[in-house]
Design a protein around this motif. Sequence first.
Motif, PDB file in Angstrom:
ATOM      1  N   ILE A 146       0.852  -1.202   0.000  1.00  0.00           N
ATOM      2  CA  ILE A 146       0.000   0.000   0.000  1.00  0.00           C
ATOM      3  C   ILE A 146       0.887   1.250   0.000  1.00  0.00           C
ATOM      4  CG2 ILE A 146      -1.674   1.324   1.362  1.00  0.00           C
ATOM      5  CD1 ILE A 146      -2.648  -1.473   2.449  1.00  0.00           C
ATOM      6  N   ASP A 147       1.931   1.217   0.816  1.00  0.00           N
ATOM      7  CA  ASP A 147       2.829   2.376   0.910  1.00  0.00           C
ATOM      8  C   ASP A 147       3.515   2.645  -0.441  1.00  0.00           C
ATOM      9  OD1 ASP A 147       2.126   2.395   3.577  1.00  0.00           O
ATOM     10  OD2 ASP A 147       3.954   1.378   4.246  1.00  0.00           O
ATOM     11  N   GLU A 154       1.742   6.640  -6.770  1.00  0.00           N
ATOM     12  CA  GLU A 154       0.556   7.342  -7.274  1.00  0.00           C
ATOM     13  C   GLU A 154       0.588   8.822  -6.904  1.00  0.00           C
ATOM     14  OE1 GLU A 154      -2.534   5.806  -8.910  1.00  0.00           O
ATOM     15  OE2 GLU A 154      -0.715   4.764  -9.506  1.00  0.00           O
ATOM     16  N   GLU A 155       1.099   9.132  -5.731  1.00  0.00           N
ATOM     17  CA  GLU A 155       1.099  10.518  -5.274  1.00  0.00           C
ATOM     18  C   GLU A 155       2.263  11.312  -5.848  1.00  0.00           C
ATOM     19  OE1 GLU A 155      -1.110  12.071  -3.330  1.00  0.00           O
ATOM     20  OE2 GLU A 155      -2.342  10.366  -2.709  1.00  0.00           O
ATOM     21  N   CYS A 156       3.406  10.626  -6.080  1.00  0.00           N
ATOM     22  CA  CYS A 156       4.645  11.366  -6.378  1.00  0.00           C
ATOM     23  C   CYS A 156       5.358  10.930  -7.653  1.00  0.00           C
ATOM     24  CB  CYS A 156       5.636  11.212  -5.228  1.00  0.00           C
ATOM     25  SG  CYS A 156       4.985  11.687  -3.640  1.00  0.00           S
ATOM     26  N   GLY A 157       5.012   9.791  -8.215  1.00  0.00           N
ATOM     27  CA  GLY A 157       5.715   9.326  -9.409  1.00  0.00           C
ATOM     28  C   GLY A 157       6.714   8.231  -9.080  1.00  0.00           C
ATOM     29  N   VAL A 177       4.861  15.075   0.035  1.00  0.00           N
ATOM     30  CA  VAL A 177       3.669  14.328   0.429  1.00  0.00           C
ATOM     31  C   VAL A 177       3.969  13.629   1.750  1.00  0.00           C
ATOM     32  CG1 VAL A 177       2.401  12.227  -0.162  1.00  0.00           C
ATOM     33  CG2 VAL A 177       2.703  14.014  -1.866  1.00  0.00           C
ATOM     34  N   VAL A 178       3.012  13.712   2.691  1.00  0.00           N
ATOM     35  CA  VAL A 178       3.178  13.078   4.002  1.00  0.00           C
ATOM     36  C   VAL A 178       2.300  11.831   4.050  1.00  0.00           C
ATOM     37  CG1 VAL A 178       2.918  13.363   6.497  1.00  0.00           C
ATOM     38  CG2 VAL A 178       3.643  15.311   5.085  1.00  0.00           C
ATOM     39  N   LEU A 179       2.930  10.694   4.338  1.00  0.00           N
ATOM     40  CA  LEU A 179       2.224   9.417   4.402  1.00  0.00           C
ATOM     41  C   LEU A 179       2.449   8.769   5.763  1.00  0.00           C
ATOM     42  CD1 LEU A 179       3.254   8.010   0.882  1.00  0.00           C
ATOM     43  CD2 LEU A 179       1.148   9.232   1.473  1.00  0.00           C
TER      44      LEU A 179
END
Length: 301
Positions: free
Chosen positions: A136-137, A143-146, A253-255
């Motif tokens: 998932i990570d 998906e968020e950053c490329g 992006v913060v995950l």
Amino acid sequence: MTSRHILSVDDLDDVEVDSILATARATLEGCQPDLRSRFVVALAFFTSSLRTRVGFAVATARLGGSAVDVTEVRGGAEMSRGESVSDTLRTVGGMVDVLVVRTPESISALGKVTGVPCPVINAGDGSGEHPTQALIDLLAIEEECGPVDELRVGICGDLSMRAVRSLLKVMGRRPPAHLVLIAPAGRDEPGVALVGPLAGLVEQRDTGNFEGLDVLYLAGLPAGSGARAIPEQVRRGFSLNPDTAAVLPAHAVVLSPMPVVDEIAPELWADPRVRVFQQSDRGVAVRMACLERCLGGGDGR
Ligand code: CP
């Protein structure tokens, strides 16, 4: 296929990782999965869980199967005679098509799944691994950053946590451009050897300095007790707060694997860089793809 189980990230070869991510992406884009009837998944969670337990139950339902919750059984009168976890898993594994297990201690090291006739998915075992979380990570990062190989990824918190171990194993095979490990003394030992492609990419920071990152992964930093206790002021320094967020790049992006306890200050939850719920929203699709892999499907449609 390296193993019918998914106990560790190591049980998935590169083709399978690609296939699971491709299948999950297709699901997220609205592609309908091939529904399977009459398959049954057992959920055996011997420690607490929200995302993983509910995520696998929903993933099973979305694929057309049924989930049986063994957690309730173990907590009830049926287990009053003290049946062992190993015997429980072996027994249930003979009744279902896939067994999803969370235990307080290592699953594989203790041989708890030896002889279980169906595929077993590790849903987080003590300080061992959490392979589906790592997938998932990885999906969320891409998906968020490329592409991950173009990114400066920072992992902040207790580096010995199972989600970090599995993520670092994934990144050993898909290295970022730069890896920054951000942790206080005593929590700064990653639970996995940083060898191979990762070895030359790692920078360690002993303060909550989020400068220059494209991705900030907040792993969590439990306060601990006794010799492992961390003062609140130190913990705060490794959280996302107005001071640490000020140097985090605007595009970052913060995950987090979640749950977020206090790693994100209340006033930062509305910050557009915080994408933890969007990350967790991808969980069902990834877990559907993992189930398909264990059921013998998952072609990366
Ligand atoms: N990330 C994670 O494993 O969450 P749960 O403990 O809620 O399953």
